[in-house]
Design a protein around this motif. Structure first.
Motif, short mmCIF file in Angstrom:
data_model
loop_
_atom_site.label_atom_id
_atom_site.label_comp_id
_atom_site.label_asym_id
_atom_site.label_seq_id
_atom_site.Cartn_x
_atom_site.Cartn_y
_atom_site.Cartn_z
N TRP A 9 -6.57 -20.83 -15.85
CA TRP A 9 -7.18 -21.88 -16.14
C TRP A 9 -8.49 -21.07 -14.68
O TRP A 9 -7.72 -20.80 -13.50
CB TRP A 9 -7.94 -23.46 -15.78
CG TRP A 9 -6.04 -23.49 -14.54
CD1 TRP A 9 -7.00 -23.99 -13.33
CD2 TRP A 9 -4.82 -24.04 -14.94
NE1 TRP A 9 -5.35 -24.66 -12.59
CE2 TRP A 9 -4.45 -24.02 -13.89
CE3 TRP A 9 -4.18 -23.18 -15.41
CZ2 TRP A 9 -3.02 -23.92 -12.89
CZ3 TRP A 9 -3.19 -22.96 -15.44
CH2 TRP A 9 -2.06 -23.69 -14.20
N GLY A 10 -9.98 -22.23 -14.14
CA GLY A 10 -10.28 -21.61 -12.60
C GLY A 10 -12.02 -20.98 -13.19
O GLY A 10 -11.79 -20.95 -14.47
N ARG A 11 -12.03 -20.42 -12.79
CA ARG A 11 -13.57 -19.25 -12.04
C ARG A 11 -13.42 -17.90 -13.40
O ARG A 11 -11.84 -18.06 -13.76
CB ARG A 11 -13.78 -18.66 -11.42
CG ARG A 11 -15.34 -18.45 -11.47
CD ARG A 11 -15.27 -17.99 -9.73
NE ARG A 11 -14.91 -16.13 -10.05
CZ ARG A 11 -14.90 -16.07 -8.45
NH1 ARG A 11 -16.00 -16.28 -7.56
NH2 ARG A 11 -14.47 -14.79 -8.35
N ASN A 12 -13.78 -18.11 -14.50
CA ASN A 12 -13.93 -16.98 -15.13
C ASN A 12 -15.06 -16.43 -15.17
O ASN A 12 -15.56 -15.78 -16.50
CB ASN A 12 -13.31 -18.29 -16.40
CG ASN A 12 -13.13 -16.79 -18.16
OD1 ASN A 12 -12.55 -16.15 -18.02
ND2 ASN A 12 -13.68 -17.21 -18.96
N ASN A 13 -15.88 -15.93 -14.15
CA ASN A 13 -17.22 -15.37 -14.61
C ASN A 13 -16.96 -13.75 -15.38
O ASN A 13 -18.46 -13.10 -15.56
CB ASN A 13 -18.44 -15.95 -13.49
CG ASN A 13 -17.43 -15.26 -12.25
OD1 ASN A 13 -15.83 -15.21 -12.19
ND2 ASN A 13 -17.90 -14.24 -11.59
N CYS A 14 -16.31 -13.56 -14.70
CA CYS A 14 -15.72 -12.00 -15.57
C CYS A 14 -15.18 -12.03 -16.05
O CYS A 14 -14.68 -10.92 -17.24
CB CYS A 14 -15.75 -11.11 -14.32
SG CYS A 14 -16.22 -11.19 -12.99
N GLY A 15 -14.71 -13.37 -17.24
CA GLY A 15 -13.24 -13.20 -18.48
C GLY A 15 -12.10 -12.85 -18.01
O GLY A 15 -11.65 -12.48 -18.72
N GLN A 16 -12.05 -13.37 -16.61
CA GLN A 16 -10.63 -12.58 -16.32
C GLN A 16 -9.10 -13.53 -16.52
O GLN A 16 -8.13 -13.60 -16.22
CB GLN A 16 -10.41 -12.70 -14.69
CG GLN A 16 -11.15 -14.31 -13.82
CD GLN A 16 -12.84 -14.56 -13.95
OE1 GLN A 16 -13.46 -14.09 -14.32
NE2 GLN A 16 -12.46 -14.83 -12.55
N LEU A 17 -10.34 -15.25 -17.57
CA LEU A 17 -8.95 -15.85 -18.05
C LEU A 17 -8.31 -15.09 -19.33
O LEU A 17 -7.42 -15.48 -20.05
CB LEU A 17 -9.38 -16.84 -17.95
CG LEU A 17 -10.16 -17.54 -16.88
CD1 LEU A 17 -11.00 -18.98 -16.88
CD2 LEU A 17 -8.82 -17.69 -15.79
N GLY A 18 -9.18 -14.58 -19.81
CA GLY A 18 -8.11 -14.01 -20.69
C GLY A 18 -8.88 -14.58 -22.48
O GLY A 18 -7.76 -14.43 -23.50
N ILE A 19 -9.37 -15.59 -22.55
CA ILE A 19 -9.64 -16.76 -23.39
C ILE A 19 -10.68 -16.54 -24.50
O ILE A 19 -11.03 -17.06 -24.96
CB ILE A 19 -9.81 -18.30 -22.97
CG1 ILE A 19 -10.85 -18.31 -21.89
CG2 ILE A 19 -8.74 -18.78 -22.46
CD1 ILE A 19 -10.47 -19.56 -21.43
N GLY A 20 -11.21 -15.12 -24.25
CA GLY A 20 -12.45 -15.21 -24.87
C GLY A 20 -13.88 -15.21 -24.22
O GLY A 20 -14.30 -15.21 -25.72
N ASN A 21 -14.15 -15.88 -23.43
CA ASN A 21 -15.76 -16.46 -23.27
C ASN A 21 -15.44 -16.67 -21.76
O ASN A 21 -14.71 -15.73 -20.69
CB ASN A 21 -15.92 -17.94 -23.32
CG ASN A 21 -15.07 -18.71 -22.82
OD1 ASN A 21 -14.96 -18.73 -21.89
ND2 ASN A 21 -13.97 -19.46 -23.94
N PHE A 22 -16.51 -16.39 -20.82
CA PHE A 22 -16.57 -16.79 -19.66
C PHE A 22 -17.48 -17.71 -19.11
O PHE A 22 -17.72 -17.40 -17.87
CB PHE A 22 -18.28 -15.64 -19.68
CG PHE A 22 -17.74 -14.25 -19.61
CD1 PHE A 22 -17.93 -13.09 -18.66
CD2 PHE A 22 -18.88 -13.77 -20.69
CE1 PHE A 22 -17.15 -11.48 -19.19
CE2 PHE A 22 -18.68 -12.10 -21.50
CZ PHE A 22 -17.77 -11.24 -20.35
#
Length: 75
Positions: A9-22
Motif C-alpha cells: 500500500w502507499g504511493r503507486n504512481n509508478c506501479g511499484q505496489l505490484g497490484i496491476g494499476n497506478f
C-alpha cells in the motif's frame, strides 16, 4: 508478508505496489501474482520501484519501464 499473502500500500504512481494499476492505496492490497510468500528471499523498496529476489534467483521489478531503467542505470 503474512500467511495469507503479500500486501502492499502507499504511493503507486509508478506501479511499484505490484497490484496491476497506478492508483495510490491507503488500504493494504494483496499482490495477486505472488502465490507463496515463502519463495521470497529479499525485498528492496524504493520511491518508484520494488524489487523482489526469489529463492530460485529469479527477480521481479515492480515499476514502470522508465523508472526501472533509471534505477538500474544509477545502481
Amino acid at each position: 508478508i503474512t500467511k495469507n499473502g503479500i500486501f502492499s500500500w502507499g504511493r503507486n504512481n509508478c506501479g511499484q505496489l505490484g497490484i496491476g494499476n497506478f492508483e495510490c492505496q491507503n488500504i493494504p492490497q494483496k499482490i495477486q501474482f505472488l502465490k507463496n510468500s515463502e519463495e521470497i528471499h529479499f525485498i528492496n523498496l524504493g520511491d518508484s520501484y520494488s524489487l523482489l529476489l526469489m529463492n530460485d534467483n529469479e527477480y521481479y521489478i515492480l515499476s514502470n519501464a522508465k523508472s526501472s531503467l533509471d534505477f538500474f542505470e544509477n545502481f
